[in-house]
Write an enzyme that holds these catalytic residues in place. Sequence first.
Site, PDB file in Angstrom:
ATOM      1  N   ARG A 294       0.858  -1.191   0.000  1.00 53.42           N
ATOM      2  CA  ARG A 294       0.000   0.000   0.000  1.00 53.42           C
ATOM      3  C   ARG A 294       0.891   1.236   0.000  1.00 53.42           C
ATOM      4  O   ARG A 294       1.503   1.576   1.007  1.00 53.42           O
ATOM      5  CB  ARG A 294      -0.894  -0.026   1.245  1.00 53.42           C
ATOM      6  CG  ARG A 294      -2.043   0.958   1.209  1.00 53.42           C
ATOM      7  CD  ARG A 294      -2.697   1.058   2.588  1.00 53.42           C
ATOM      8  NE  ARG A 294      -1.884   1.856   3.491  1.00 53.42           N
ATOM      9  CZ  ARG A 294      -1.715   1.611   4.789  1.00 53.42           C
ATOM     10  NH1 ARG A 294      -2.269   0.559   5.329  1.00 53.42           N
ATOM     11  NH2 ARG A 294      -0.975   2.413   5.525  1.00 53.42           N
ATOM     12  N   HIS A 298      -3.897   4.210   4.624  1.00 49.31           N
ATOM     13  CA  HIS A 298      -5.005   3.254   4.674  1.00 49.31           C
ATOM     14  C   HIS A 298      -6.283   3.917   4.179  1.00 49.31           C
ATOM     15  O   HIS A 298      -7.006   3.358   3.340  1.00 49.31           O
ATOM     16  CB  HIS A 298      -5.194   2.763   6.107  1.00 49.31           C
ATOM     17  CG  HIS A 298      -6.368   1.857   6.296  1.00 49.31           C
ATOM     18  ND1 HIS A 298      -6.407   0.577   5.792  1.00 49.31           N
ATOM     19  CD2 HIS A 298      -7.557   2.056   6.908  1.00 49.31           C
ATOM     20  CE1 HIS A 298      -7.566   0.028   6.091  1.00 49.31           C
ATOM     21  NE2 HIS A 298      -8.286   0.895   6.765  1.00 49.31           N
ATOM     22  N   TYR A 307       3.909   5.174  11.486  1.00 48.76           N
ATOM     23  CA  TYR A 307       4.167   3.777  11.832  1.00 48.76           C
ATOM     24  C   TYR A 307       5.039   3.016  10.834  1.00 48.76           C
ATOM     25  O   TYR A 307       5.344   1.852  11.064  1.00 48.76           O
ATOM     26  CB  TYR A 307       2.851   3.015  12.026  1.00 48.76           C
ATOM     27  CG  TYR A 307       1.875   3.096  10.862  1.00 48.76           C
ATOM     28  CD1 TYR A 307       2.029   2.287   9.736  1.00 48.76           C
ATOM     29  CD2 TYR A 307       0.791   3.969  10.893  1.00 48.76           C
ATOM     30  CE1 TYR A 307       1.151   2.350   8.680  1.00 48.76           C
ATOM     31  CE2 TYR A 307      -0.107   4.034   9.830  1.00 48.76           C
ATOM     32  CZ  TYR A 307       0.078   3.225   8.734  1.00 48.76           C
ATOM     33  OH  TYR A 307      -0.803   3.296   7.685  1.00 48.76           O
TER      34      TYR A 307
END
Length: 401
Positions: A294, A298, A307
Site C-alpha cells: 500500500r 489506509h 508507523y
Amino acid sequence: MPSEQWTHPEPGDGPAAVSAQPSPEQVIAGLRATSEGGAELTQLLTPEGERIPSPQFDKYVADVDEEMLKNLYRDMVLVRRADREANAMQRQGQLGIWVPLLGQEAAQIGSGRALEQRDMAFPSYREHGVAYARGVDMRDLLGIFRCTDHSGWDYKAHGFHPYTIVIGNQVLNAAGYAMGQKFEGKVGDDDGEATICYFGDGATSQGDVHEGFVWAAVYDAPLVFFCQNNQWAISEPTERQSRLPLYQRARGYGFPGIRVDGNDVLACLAVTRWALEECRHGNGPVLIEAFTYRMDAHTTTDDPSRYRLSDELEEWKLKDPIERVRAYLARGGGADHGFFDQVQAEADQFAAELREYTFNMPEPPPERIFANVYAEPSPVLDAQREEFLSYLDGFATAGEH
C-alpha cells in the site's frame, strides 16, 4: 531457533517462534520477507520488466498479445489517475473520505480482467480497480465517498457486489453466494460459474474470514479468496497478524493456497484465471495471496508516516506495477512515447470528467435513504418515510405561524 521461522516456517523446519515479542533478528527476517516475497512467489514480469517463463501458468496468459498488454497498462494508468484525483478531491472537501489503492493496480486489474461476465465479485472498500474492470462507472463509486448514495450500480448486471465496510464481512456473503452456485449445479465444466472475494491482510484476523474458509471448504464452493496483502492492516504489519505466510493458511482448511506477485499484472491475471478454472470445475475453493504494498495511507484519515519507514516506501517504488509493464513494452518495441503520452492524456481527461461530475453532483432528496432497503415493499419502512418527511415539512412551514 532460525530467525526465518518467525515469518515463514515450512513443514519440517521446526516450530514457529513462540515468544510474544519477536527478537531483533526475527524482525529483520520479517522485513526481508516483506521485501522479497519469499521463494514461493509466482512472478511472470520482474520489476525491471523482464518476462519470466512459467511452465505452470504461461498457458493461462497465452492469449495476452502485445495489444492486450497495452490495454492492461491503460487500465492501470486510468485507475491510478482516478484514484489520485479522488484523493485530491477529498483533501479539498469534496469527498467525505477516500480509500486509496495506489500500488495495488496490478492485483486489481489482473484479477478483475480474469473474471467472466457470469462470475460474481465481492469487494471490500478499496477495489476501485476491480470495479472499473467489471464495467462499473467510476462516478457511481464517488457517490459512496461523497455520502450521497449507497452504491449506484446494478450489481447483478456487472457481477460486482456493493462495497462492504465491515472488515471481512463480505467473505461470509461470498461463501454463501458460491455455495448457492454449487447447489444450483452451476459448476463442473468450462461454462461453470465462480465467485471471487477480496479482502486485505488485516481481515485474515477476523472471524468472518475463517468462517468463510470453513463453509467454502466443506461445501467445495467455487470461491476464490483473493487476499491483497499490502503489508499493513492500518498500522499493524503482517508479521503481527500471522506466524505463517497468509497463503499457507489455506492448508489448514484443506484447499490450495498460492502467493503471487501482486505488482505483476500478468502473474495476477494468470494465477486468478487458474484459480477460477479450478473453481468452475468443482475443485474450489482457492486462496490467492497477492503480495503487494500500500503506497499511500489506509484511508485519507490515516497518517502512515507515524508507523512505517520512508525507506520501505522507497524500496517498493522500485517495484511499481505500472512501470514494469511500461518497461516491458518499451524494451520489446511494442509501445513508443506516442502511446504512453496518449494513455496519459486519456487518464487526465478521465480524471477531469470525474472531477466535474463530483463538483456538480446533485444532492439526493431526503427520501433517498429509504430507497432500495428491501426487495419488497415494507409497510413499516413506508410509515417511517412518511413520518420523516412530515417532520422535515414542519421546518418549512414553521415560519408561517
